[in-house]
Design an enzyme around this catalytic site. Sequence first.
Site, mmCIF file in Angstrom:
data_model
loop_
_atom_site.group_PDB
_atom_site.id
_atom_site.type_symbol
_atom_site.label_atom_id
_atom_site.label_comp_id
_atom_site.label_asym_id
_atom_site.label_seq_id
_atom_site.Cartn_x
_atom_site.Cartn_y
_atom_site.Cartn_z
ATOM 1 N N ASP A 1 -4.424 -4.077 -13.740
ATOM 2 C CA ASP A 1 -4.996 -3.724 -14.922
ATOM 3 C C ASP A 1 -5.831 -4.893 -15.568
ATOM 4 O OD1 ASP A 1 -4.108 -1.350 -14.453
ATOM 5 O OD2 ASP A 1 -2.313 -1.609 -16.070
ATOM 6 N N ASN B 1 -1.042 -9.490 -10.554
ATOM 7 C CA ASN B 1 -2.053 -8.449 -10.257
ATOM 8 C C ASN B 1 -1.788 -6.845 -10.965
ATOM 9 O OD1 ASN B 1 -2.504 -5.969 -7.844
ATOM 10 N ND2 ASN B 1 -4.523 -7.044 -8.808
ATOM 11 N N CYS C 1 0.920 -1.139 -0.070
ATOM 12 C CA CYS C 1 0.133 0.139 0.115
ATOM 13 C C CYS C 1 0.950 1.223 -0.105
ATOM 14 C CB CYS C 1 -0.853 -0.017 1.146
ATOM 15 S SG CYS C 1 -1.853 1.395 1.330
#
Length: 325
Positions: free
Chosen positions: A215, A213, A111
């Site tokens: 798009d 991971n 994150c």
Amino acid sequence: MQSFWNSLPRPFFVSAPLADVTDPAFRRLLATYGKPDVTWTEFVSADGLYHMREKAKIPDKENPLMRDLAFTEAERPVVAQLFSRDPEMMAYAARLVADLGFDGVDLNMGCPDRAIERQGCGSAMIKTPATAQAVIAAAKSAGLPVSVKTRVGYNKESLDEWLPALFAAAPAAVTVHLRTRKELSLVPAHWELMQKAVALRDAHALSVLMLGNGDVADLDDARKRAAESGADGVMIGRGMFGNPWLFAGRKSTDTPLKDKLEALIELAHGFEALRPQKHFAILKKHIKAFATGFDGAAEMRARLMDAENAAELEAAIRQSLAESA
Ligand SMILES: Cc1cc2nc3c(=O)[nH]c(=O)nc-3n(C[C@H](O)[C@H](O)[C@H](O)COP(=O)(O)O)c2cc1C
């Protein structure tokens, strides 16, 4: 350890953790309309869960963090995503997650949010591999399989150093969001790097499952990405916006508008019931995503955006549908 990871199809397709999107209400929609092979919660602060213990001797079911962790049997296998840089707090939170009946724990090491990074969590973990390893070991002490979700590097791609550091802590799976921290989501995901990530796994840690991971629009796209890269699984996030049927194989344009709006009504009522402390405005991103792609969508969205609760939203949708019938 016997874990759900060993019995997944290949390739497998999982829902991404999305803060304020994959809440308990949205996850119920997924379980009903298109179940991913693994369902993820939003990220939850392990430190927050730990400190809650100091206030209440038993975990307080009304606590917002505990509400984020509510799940139904239909979501299984279901993984709780946690973040912390503190092994003691992580061990506590992982035990709590195990007691709640989750099938696995996922650790957020990707994150880019400044508030999370200031705590040494999220992407900041990429710069502190020893801490990352200690936190993985702490989470594993609860007995659930532990996975990690991360990025390809911090300022630049550093898979050659970062992945072996993670593999040394023997997680069950690693999801690679194929961008650096610096790139946020501003550039296309570097799917060409997934092959390299898989090759590093093959060289260092055969038992670790690798997920790519970034798009991925739908299941056809996910199958293609898995075949090209050799990834064991593919995680899909924003592709689910307005399309809880995605994991049943539907593209966002495949579902009739009426069904989408009925699902939005269901979501709004679920949100109110399951996340009563959260502001209804959080649903606006869902309204935008569900009420799109048809003539008159902009006018309908403008009308729906005024709703301040689920009953008002339902009334506005039913009126719009009646007018367009
Ligand atoms: C609204 C939003 C919330 C997110 N929340 C989380 C989160 O809680 N934990 C996490 O690991 N990643 C989070 N992410 C990142 C996504 O899981 C995913 O890695 C990213 O969106 C790229 O995948 P996609 O292109 O399929 O969406 C979030 C992304 C978005 C757009």
